[in-house]
Each structure stands twice: as structure tokens, then as C-alpha cells.
Design an enzyme around this catalytic site. Structure first.
Site, PDB file in Angstrom:
ATOM      1  CB  SER A 186      -0.903   0.082   0.995  1.00  0.00           C
ATOM      2  OG  SER A 186      -2.380   1.091   0.870  1.00  0.00           O
ATOM      3  CD  GLU A 316      -5.110  -4.151  -4.288  1.00  0.00           C
ATOM      4  OE1 GLU A 316      -4.674  -3.829  -2.997  1.00  0.00           O
ATOM      5  OE2 GLU A 316      -4.134  -4.742  -4.401  1.00  0.00           O
ATOM      6  CG  HIS A 438      -5.586  -2.531   0.350  1.00  0.00           C
ATOM      7  ND1 HIS A 438      -4.426  -2.285  -0.879  1.00  0.00           N
ATOM      8  CD2 HIS A 438      -5.057  -1.880   0.924  1.00  0.00           C
ATOM      9  CE1 HIS A 438      -4.065  -1.639   0.052  1.00  0.00           C
ATOM     10  NE2 HIS A 438      -4.108  -0.897   0.862  1.00  0.00           N
TER      11      HIS A 438
END
Length: 538
Positions: A186, A316, A438
Site C-alpha cells: 500500500s 483491492e 487490500h
């Protein structure tokens, strides 16, 4: 008890048993720069001063002051947060051990290198040295006033200072300073991607794994950072646009005023906005972490010879919902505003007319002629996934592959360790779905003690962990995640011609052109409306 001498003095760590087999040495809370306090707030980190005698390295250092939505009981926070942790299987090995340096995510707003999420127990079994560290976050790390006092990117310069410290000292822990892999997820993936092009990071690592993030993701590059600083001052009751006055004001603010910020610079900005990130740094004679045009930098400043492994998770989207607020609010905006479907890159760089034209095309692609509703929510979430992560990751991968060896993956493992969607408070979206959210890749690399239970070494889940950690550590050791046949699949490097990638699921499945139809359509839209963010005809 175990002692190691580093450039600033002697450290005392400890040897501990690994519940998943063997033992390792750990050294926690090692300072890698001076505490960035007082006049050093917002400034580049300064070298650490030597200490006398033996310094204890058995407790984690303070984490950067933050609002952490996944750990509301977090304590031990401070501006004095520049600490590194080293875990090694052997202090004096016969041959130096490959090093993996983890850069934590958290939207440049929260997180740390501590073992509540990022313990070494899984990776260190494969004979690598694991290093993690903290860096300054949110306004403390990324406030930019376009002045010498606050030029921006202090948090990224912290990361560089940590990498320089590691390069200089890791041999004393048994690590190989000439085989260092940086990896992160991320905002950590965006950070890794920036280190690939920053002049300050050159020569500090040999391989890189940006996970679910890249320099080409809209959130990785600051949008009007000085405007955000002016807006923050207004929210705190200070109305000035004078840079010197703003600097003096921010320097005196208590830490709690500089976290959990809501800074929307324009009315049209999407709700899943990250407030502080990497700025295009003006030149005041200082070392600049990044300056110039991001696409030009990916094309022309990529570190040569650095192997890259990059990819994204199957779903995600969950983080977009958790940042963007209640799902009902996002649905309402998607139903009301056409520009909701304009790619965020285009919102930052294109005209309103271009935004609306692109939005019409994307809305039709995802929803045909149907109204956006809870009945077709998956289509909205897929759109947000590509907008926030997937397009930027793949755009960067395509540009990387022209000069460097690149391995691309789509992460698809599913087990009880896929707990991050619930942690992001969007568990209702995962009902009746095998969601690979995610950050769900993290629990296959690290114990993630905050969200997951201990896993049995004889379970099918541990086989998944073993396979994923083998892919990552193989890449760190050899620059190739499948150097032999032991994992039962051959992962080929990505090229623009073949577009090879690996689907890392409960089985390894090699493939070509991940999410081809969707990504080709996005590429065509951006080629027409924002051509520099398209690889067509470049």
C-alpha cells in the site's frame, strides 16, 4: 544475551525461539537518526549521535504519533520515532545472509514496523535477515510549505536515512549489504516504488517488491500540498498564507492537532483521498527526495539493474470503502455525480470536460445502462479498485519492464487468514464472497498478531504461508521467485509482448495479461484523455 557493535556504539539484543521452528536474534528500537523534535520538526533527519556503553535493544522504540483506525488502543506514540528493528537467524554466518527491509503501509497516516503486524517468524525461517522501521507520518512527515524550512518529504527522507543505516551496519548482524531487497504494501508499496526513482535512494538496495502500490497511483503523489497546509492551518484557527508564519504556527502545534485530518482541497475531490504524500520538492540547496514529472521519472530515472516484483490483490476495493466513509454515502455520490467515474489521475491533471467524457465511458463500461445500486455494487467496487490501485500498479510495471526484469502477480490466496476486510470495518461486503482484500497478502508474509490467530504448522493454511514466503524470499535471494521446480510452477518475467504474470492463489497458476479487458479499456480511455498515463504508442 547477544551484543553487536554498530557505527554508533554497542547494542544488546536477545536470542528468542521461533514458535514456527528454530530461533533467531532480535534487536529492537535501534535509533537510526536524531529525534526530529523542536527545530527539526518537518526537517530532513539528522545523523544519530554515538552513545557510551551498551545500549539495550530489547524493546520497540516509540511509533510516530498517529490516529490508527485499526488499533485504537495504540500507545507508545511520540515524535521521537525514528527506530529500526533487526531480526537475524545468525550473527556470524559462514556466508552473509540476504536482507529484506520492510516499509510499512497505512496511507502515510498510521502504522509502524512493530510486530503487532510485522513480526519476523514466517520469513526468517527461509534464512533471510528481516529489518523493519518507523518513519514520520501525516503532517509530521509530509507537510510541505515549498520552503527551506518545510520542503516536504521528511517521512521519505526518514526512510532513506533508515536504508543508509542498514546498508552501513547490516553486515554486523550477519546480513549481506550487497543483497538488500526493499518491500512494502500500500503506502509502503508506493514508497518502494518511489525509492526506485529517487536520486537519494540510489545504490541502497538491489531488489524491490512494491505490493499494491506504485508512484503512478494517484494517492502516492501530493496534490496541491501547500494548499493542504493552508487549509489545515485554517481548520486549526490560523488564517494566513505566509509561508514563514505558517511554519512557525505548525512548529508550535501539539502532535494531536496534526493527525486524523480531513483536508479536501476542492469540492470535486473523491472521498477516498490520502491527505499527505510525496511532494514535487523545490530546490533550496538540500538533498531532494523527488522532483519533476512522475511519468518522466519512471521512464528515465529508474535504477538500472534492480529486479522488481510487483502486483495487487484480487479485491483491492475494501480499503477504498473504509477510507471513503459509509457505503451508502459512496453510492449516493456515484448515483448523483457523473464525475465520480472520472479516474482520479484525470481529476488531478485533466480538464472538467475531459473528466466528464471519460466518466461517461467508464460508467457505461461498468454499468451498461443500469443505475448504480446495491444490486450491482460489485461493479462499483471493481471500478474503485482499478482507480485506486490496479491501474497505477500495472502502468508502472509496464514502464519498469522496458529496462528492468519485472515479475507481476495477482494475489488470490483465500483462507481464515483473510481477515483484513473485517479489520477495515467493511465485513458486510465480504459476506458470501471469497474476498481477497487490500492488505490480505500481509497475513501470508507476517503473523499479523493484531488480527489473526496462531496457525498450525500442519495445516493447509500454513502450506500457503510457506509457499508465499518462499516466493518472496527466493526473489530476495536470487532475483527470481521460482529459481527451480520446487514450487511446481515457473514464473516468467513480465514483458509488454507476452504480459506473463503469476496468479498466487491456493495454487500457483501462471497466466498472461491479468484483467485484460478491464485494463485495456482503462488504457484506451486514458490514452485519449490523459495520454501520458497510457503506455499505448509511447
Amino acid at each position: 544475551m547477544v551484543q553487536v557493535r554498530v557505527s554508533e556504539g554497542v547494542l544488546e539484543g536477545e536470542q528468542v525461539q521461533n514458535e514456527y521452528g528454530g530461533s533467531f536474534y532480535r534487536f529492537r528500537g535501534i535509533p537510526y537518526a536524531q529525534p526530529p523534535l523542536g527545530d527539526l520538526r518537518f526537517k530532513a533527519p539528522q545523523p544519530i549521535k554515538p552513545w557510551q556503553g551498551v545500549r539495550q535493544a530489547k524493546q520497540f522504540g516509540s511509533v510516530c504519533y498517529q490516529y490508527n483506525p485499526t488499533n485504537l488502543g495504540l500507545s507508545n506514540m511520540s515524535e521521537d520515532c525514528l527506530y529500526v528493528n533487526v531480526y537475524t537467524p545468525d550473527i556470524k554466518p559462514q556466508t552473509p545472509i540476504p536482507v529484506m527491509v520492510w516499509i510499512h503501509g497505512g496511507g502515510f497516516m498510521w502504522g509502524s514496523g512493530n510486530d503487532d503486524l510485522y513480526g519476523p517468524e514466517f520469513l526468517i525461517r527461509h534464512n533471510v535477515v528481516l529489518v523493519s522501521f518507523n518513519y514520520r507520518l501525516e503532517a509530521l512527515g509530509f507537510l510541505c510549505l515549498d520552503t527551506a524550512d518545510a520542503p516536504g518529504n521528511a517521512g521519505m527522507k526518514d526512510q532513506v536515512a533508515a536504508l543508509r543505516w542498514i546498508k552501513k551496519n547490516i553486515a554486523n548482524f550477519g546480513g549481506n549489504p550487497d543483497n538488500i531487497t526493499i518491500f512494502g504494501e500500500s503506502a509502503g508499496g508506493g514508497s518502494v516504488s518511489y525509492h526506485l526513482i529517487s536520486p537519494m535512494s540510489k545504490g541502497l538496495f538491489n531488489r524491490a517488491i512494491p505490493q499494491s502500490g506504485s508512484t503512478a497511483c494517484f494517492w502516492a503523489t501530493a496534490f496541491e500540498p501547500k494548499e493542504k497546509a493552508i487549509l489545515l492551518a485554517k481548520q486549526l484557527g490560523f488564517h494566513s498564507e505566509d509561508s514563514k508564519e505558517l511554519y512557525e504556527f505548525f512548529k508550535k502545534q501539539p502532535c494531536e492537532n496534526l493527525v486524523k485530518l480531513n483536508l479536501q482541497v476542492t469540492t470535486s475531490q473523491k472521498s477516498y483521498e490520502i491527505h499527505f504524500s510525496i511532494a514535487n520538492e523545490k530546490d533550496f540547496g538540500q538533498e531532494r527526495f523527488f522532483y519533476g514529472d512522475i511519468v518522466d521519472a519512471i521512464k528515465n530515472n529508474l535504477q538500472e539493474g534492480v529486479d522488481i516484483m510487483t502486483g495487487y490483490t484480487k479485491d483491492e476495493y475494501t480499503i477504498a470503502v473504509s477510507i471513503g466513509g459509509p457505503l451508502e454515502d459512496m453510492l449516493a455520490k456515484a448515483q448523483r455525480y457523473r464525475e465520480f467515474f472520472a479516474p482520479k489521475l484525470l481529476q488531478n491533471y485533466g480538464t472538467i470536460t475531459e473528466q466528464l467524457e471519460a466518466a461517461r465511458k467508464l460508467q457505461k463500461f461498468y454499468f451498461k445502462n443500469e443505475k448504480v445500486s446495491e444490486d450491482n455494487i460489485d461493479n462499483l467496487l471493481n471500478y474503485m479498485s482499478v482507480d485506486m490501485f490496479v491501474y497505477g500498479v500495472m502502468f508502472a510495471a509496464k514502464l519498469y519492464s522496458r529496462k528492468n526484469k519485472v515479475y507481476v502477480y495477482k494475489f488470490n490466496c483465500f483462507s481464515e487468514r483473510n481477515a483484513l476486510a473485517n479489520a477495515f470495518c467493511v465485513g458486510h461486503l465480504t459476506e458470501d464472497r471469497s474476498v481477497v482484500s487490500h492488505a490480505d497478502d500481509l497475513a501470508y508474509l507476517f503473523p499479523v498478531k493484531l488480527f489473526t490467530q496462531k496457525v498450525s504448522k500442519t495445516s493447509d493454511t500454513f502450506k500457503l504461508i510457506d509457499r508465499v514466503t518462499k516466493l518472496w524470499t527466493n526473489f530476495a535471494k536470487y532475483g527470481n521467485p521460482t529459481p527451480d521446480d520446487s514450487l511446481g510452477a515457473k514464473w516468467l518475467p513480465y514483458t509488454l509482448a507476452a504480459q506473463d504474470y503469476m496468479d498466487i492463489g491456493n495454487k500457483l497458476v501462471p497466466g498472461n495479461s491479468p484483467d485484460k479487458e478491464e485494463l485495456d479499456f482503462w488504457e484506451s480511455v486514458l490514452h485519449q484523455h490523459l495520454p501520458k498515463f497510457s503506455t499505448l504508442n509511447q
